[in-house]
Design a protein around this motif. Structure first.
Motif, PDB file in Angstrom:
ATOM      1  N   PRO A   7       0.834  -1.195   0.000  1.00 48.43           N
ATOM      2  CA  PRO A   7       0.000   0.000   0.000  1.00 48.43           C
ATOM      3  C   PRO A   7       0.879   1.260   0.000  1.00 48.43           C
ATOM      4  O   PRO A   7       2.007   1.234   0.491  1.00 48.43           O
ATOM      5  CB  PRO A   7      -0.800  -0.126   1.293  1.00 48.43           C
ATOM      6  N   LEU A   8       0.347   2.326  -0.550  1.00 46.82           N
ATOM      7  CA  LEU A   8       1.156   3.512  -0.810  1.00 46.82           C
ATOM      8  C   LEU A   8       1.902   4.041   0.407  1.00 46.82           C
ATOM      9  O   LEU A   8       3.096   4.329   0.331  1.00 46.82           O
ATOM     10  CB  LEU A   8       0.289   4.621  -1.414  1.00 46.82           C
ATOM     11  N   ASP A   9       1.243   4.170   1.554  1.00 44.47           N
ATOM     12  CA  ASP A   9       1.933   4.733   2.718  1.00 44.47           C
ATOM     13  C   ASP A   9       3.004   3.787   3.254  1.00 44.47           C
ATOM     14  O   ASP A   9       4.035   4.219   3.733  1.00 44.47           O
ATOM     15  CB  ASP A   9       0.957   5.159   3.811  1.00 44.47           C
ATOM     16  N   LEU A  10       2.814   2.493   3.128  1.00 42.12           N
ATOM     17  CA  LEU A  10       3.832   1.533   3.542  1.00 42.12           C
ATOM     18  C   LEU A  10       5.027   1.572   2.590  1.00 42.12           C
ATOM     19  O   LEU A  10       6.175   1.414   3.009  1.00 42.12           O
ATOM     20  CB  LEU A  10       3.231   0.131   3.602  1.00 42.12           C
ATOM     21  N   GLY A  11       4.762   1.838   1.329  1.00 37.37           N
ATOM     22  CA  GLY A  11       5.841   1.964   0.347  1.00 37.37           C
ATOM     23  C   GLY A  11       6.814   3.078   0.693  1.00 37.37           C
ATOM     24  O   GLY A  11       8.025   2.940   0.517  1.00 37.37           O
ATOM     25  N   ALA A  12       6.301   4.166   1.234  1.00 40.04           N
ATOM     26  CA  ALA A  12       7.175   5.282   1.621  1.00 40.04           C
ATOM     27  C   ALA A  12       8.152   4.860   2.716  1.00 40.04           C
ATOM     28  O   ALA A  12       9.329   5.214   2.687  1.00 40.04           O
ATOM     29  CB  ALA A  12       6.330   6.463   2.094  1.00 40.04           C
ATOM     30  N   TYR A  13       7.698   4.081   3.673  1.00 38.84           N
ATOM     31  CA  TYR A  13       8.585   3.595   4.739  1.00 38.84           C
ATOM     32  C   TYR A  13       9.605   2.595   4.188  1.00 38.84           C
ATOM     33  O   TYR A  13      10.755   2.582   4.600  1.00 38.84           O
ATOM     34  CB  TYR A  13       7.782   2.952   5.869  1.00 38.84           C
ATOM     35  N   ALA A  14       9.168   1.751   3.265  1.00 40.30           N
ATOM     36  CA  ALA A  14      10.064   0.746   2.707  1.00 40.30           C
ATOM     37  C   ALA A  14      11.219   1.388   1.947  1.00 40.30           C
ATOM     38  O   ALA A  14      12.341   0.874   1.972  1.00 40.30           O
ATOM     39  CB  ALA A  14       9.293  -0.206   1.796  1.00 40.30           C
ATOM     40  N   ILE A  15      10.969   2.505   1.299  1.00 46.44           N
ATOM     41  CA  ILE A  15      12.042   3.202   0.581  1.00 46.44           C
ATOM     42  C   ILE A  15      13.155   3.598   1.547  1.00 46.44           C
ATOM     43  O   ILE A  15      14.329   3.427   1.264  1.00 46.44           O
ATOM     44  CB  ILE A  15      11.497   4.458  -0.144  1.00 46.44           C
ATOM     45  N   GLY A  16      12.789   4.100   2.710  1.00 45.95           N
ATOM     46  CA  GLY A  16      13.788   4.563   3.673  1.00 45.95           C
ATOM     47  C   GLY A  16      14.393   3.470   4.531  1.00 45.95           C
ATOM     48  O   GLY A  16      15.515   3.601   5.002  1.00 45.95           O
ATOM     49  N   ALA A  17      13.669   2.372   4.738  1.00 46.30           N
ATOM     50  CA  ALA A  17      14.114   1.362   5.693  1.00 46.30           C
ATOM     51  C   ALA A  17      14.731   0.117   5.058  1.00 46.30           C
ATOM     52  O   ALA A  17      15.260  -0.720   5.770  1.00 46.30           O
ATOM     53  CB  ALA A  17      12.939   0.942   6.573  1.00 46.30           C
ATOM     54  N   THR A  18      14.644  -0.015   3.740  1.00 45.15           N
ATOM     55  CA  THR A  18      15.150  -1.220   3.085  1.00 45.15           C
ATOM     56  C   THR A  18      15.950  -0.841   1.841  1.00 45.15           C
ATOM     57  O   THR A  18      16.007   0.326   1.453  1.00 45.15           O
ATOM     58  CB  THR A  18      13.995  -2.155   2.651  1.00 45.15           C
ATOM     59  N   ARG A  19      16.502  -1.850   1.207  1.00 49.04           N
ATOM     60  CA  ARG A  19      17.180  -1.645  -0.080  1.00 49.04           C
ATOM     61  C   ARG A  19      16.252  -1.971  -1.241  1.00 49.04           C
ATOM     62  O   ARG A  19      16.677  -2.053  -2.379  1.00 49.04           O
ATOM     63  CB  ARG A  19      18.423  -2.529  -0.161  1.00 49.04           C
ATOM     64  N   LEU A  20      14.976  -2.173  -0.959  1.00 51.35           N
ATOM     65  CA  LEU A  20      14.016  -2.557  -1.984  1.00 51.35           C
ATOM     66  C   LEU A  20      13.577  -1.371  -2.835  1.00 51.35           C
ATOM     67  O   LEU A  20      13.515  -0.238  -2.364  1.00 51.35           O
ATOM     68  CB  LEU A  20      12.777  -3.174  -1.332  1.00 51.35           C
ATOM     69  N   GLN A  21      13.241  -1.655  -4.067  1.00 52.93           N
ATOM     70  CA  GLN A  21      12.529  -0.702  -4.907  1.00 52.93           C
ATOM     71  C   GLN A  21      11.052  -0.893  -4.594  1.00 52.93           C
ATOM     72  O   GLN A  21      10.633  -2.000  -4.259  1.00 52.93           O
ATOM     73  CB  GLN A  21      12.752  -1.000  -6.384  1.00 52.93           C
ATOM     74  N   VAL A  22      10.263   0.147  -4.682  1.00 49.48           N
ATOM     75  CA  VAL A  22       8.827   0.007  -4.451  1.00 49.48           C
ATOM     76  C   VAL A  22       8.058   0.446  -5.691  1.00 49.48           C
ATOM     77  O   VAL A  22       8.507   1.304  -6.440  1.00 49.48           O
ATOM     78  CB  VAL A  22       8.345   0.789  -3.206  1.00 49.48           C
ATOM     79  N   VAL A  23       6.898  -0.164  -5.867  1.00 47.53           N
ATOM     80  CA  VAL A  23       6.066   0.164  -7.022  1.00 47.53           C
ATOM     81  C   VAL A  23       5.311   1.459  -6.792  1.00 47.53           C
ATOM     82  O   VAL A  23       5.228   2.304  -7.670  1.00 47.53           O
ATOM     83  CB  VAL A  23       5.081  -0.993  -7.330  1.00 47.53           C
ATOM     84  N   GLY A  24       4.751   1.636  -5.601  1.00 48.46           N
ATOM     85  CA  GLY A  24       3.949   2.818  -5.330  1.00 48.46           C
ATOM     86  C   GLY A  24       4.272   3.419  -3.981  1.00 48.46           C
ATOM     87  O   GLY A  24       4.680   2.723  -3.052  1.00 48.46           O
ATOM     88  N   ALA A  25       4.115   4.717  -3.897  1.00 51.98           N
ATOM     89  CA  ALA A  25       4.295   5.461  -2.656  1.00 51.98           C
ATOM     90  C   ALA A  25       3.481   6.745  -2.799  1.00 51.98           C
ATOM     91  O   ALA A  25       3.077   7.088  -3.905  1.00 51.98           O
ATOM     92  CB  ALA A  25       5.774   5.755  -2.410  1.00 51.98           C
ATOM     93  N   PRO A  26       3.238   7.462  -1.718  1.00 52.43           N
ATOM     94  CA  PRO A  26       2.347   8.625  -1.803  1.00 52.43           C
ATOM     95  C   PRO A  26       2.996   9.857  -2.444  1.00 52.43           C
ATOM     96  O   PRO A  26       3.145  10.896  -1.826  1.00 52.43           O
ATOM     97  CB  PRO A  26       1.973   8.877  -0.338  1.00 52.43           C
ATOM     98  N   TYR A  27       3.380   9.690  -3.681  1.00 44.74           N
ATOM     99  CA  TYR A  27       3.972  10.789  -4.444  1.00 44.74           C
ATOM    100  C   TYR A  27       3.123  10.968  -5.691  1.00 44.74           C
ATOM    101  O   TYR A  27       2.931  10.025  -6.452  1.00 44.74           O
ATOM    102  CB  TYR A  27       5.426  10.471  -4.804  1.00 44.74           C
ATOM    103  N   HIS A  28       2.662  12.160  -5.930  1.00 48.00           N
ATOM    104  CA  HIS A  28       1.669  12.391  -6.970  1.00 48.00           C
ATOM    105  C   HIS A  28       2.176  12.165  -8.389  1.00 48.00           C
ATOM    106  O   HIS A  28       1.405  12.026  -9.310  1.00 48.00           O
ATOM    107  CB  HIS A  28       1.104  13.804  -6.838  1.00 48.00           C
ATOM    108  N   ARG A  29       3.468  12.098  -8.604  1.00 45.33           N
ATOM    109  CA  ARG A  29       3.977  11.932  -9.963  1.00 45.33           C
ATOM    110  C   ARG A  29       4.177  10.474 -10.353  1.00 45.33           C
ATOM    111  O   ARG A  29       4.646  10.188 -11.432  1.00 45.33           O
ATOM    112  CB  ARG A  29       5.286  12.692 -10.114  1.00 45.33           C
ATOM    113  N   ASN A  30       3.811   9.560  -9.493  1.00 45.59           N
ATOM    114  CA  ASN A  30       3.981   8.144  -9.785  1.00 45.59           C
ATOM    115  C   ASN A  30       2.623   7.511 -10.076  1.00 45.59           C
ATOM    116  O   ASN A  30       2.253   6.504  -9.497  1.00 45.59           O
ATOM    117  CB  ASN A  30       4.664   7.423  -8.612  1.00 45.59           C
TER     118      ASN A  30
END
Length: 114
Positions: A7-30
């Motif tokens: 889910p989008l809000d969890l994706g934002a945390y994953a970007i900062g806490a892991t080395r994973l790429q994420v599909v979605g995050a709460p950024y309007h240009r994605n």
């Protein structure tokens, strides 16, 4: 390393806490990635496998309170009740409210040898 769909809000945390790429995050240009998240979780499992192949997913994450109103038959509902499709395998976590899955090998075509 790999790609996570969450889910989008969890994706934002994953970007900062892991080395994973994420599909979605709460950024309007994605828009494309964010729409893929909704199609994955709120669609049928066969639609989810198409998203997984398109985005070459390795992991899927979902919390117990995400997509609370998801209709029966959606992938989000199936994952939260512990009934994933055969192409997803649950990864145990210490956090009971987090559902973490690994996309099974063989879902994606093999890359040609060089």
């Amino acid at each position: 390393p790999g790609r996570l769909l969450a889910p989008l809000d969890l994706g934002a945390y994953a970007i900062g806490a892991t080395r994973l790429q994420v599909v979605g995050a709460p950024y309007h240009r994605n828009n494309v990635g964010n729409l893929a998240v909704y199609r994955f979780f709120l669609g049928q499992p066969d639609q989810g496998v198409t998203v997984a192949k398109t985005w070459q997913l390795r992991y899927v994450a979902l919390r117990a309170d995400d997509f609370g109103g998801a209709a029966a038959g959606t992938l989000a509902e199936a994952l939260k009740r512990g009934a994933p499709p055969p192409w997803l395998r649950r990864i145990p976590t210490r956090e009971r409210a987090l559902f973490l899955y690994r996309v099974q090998g063989g879902l994606f075509p093999k890359q040609p040898a060089r």
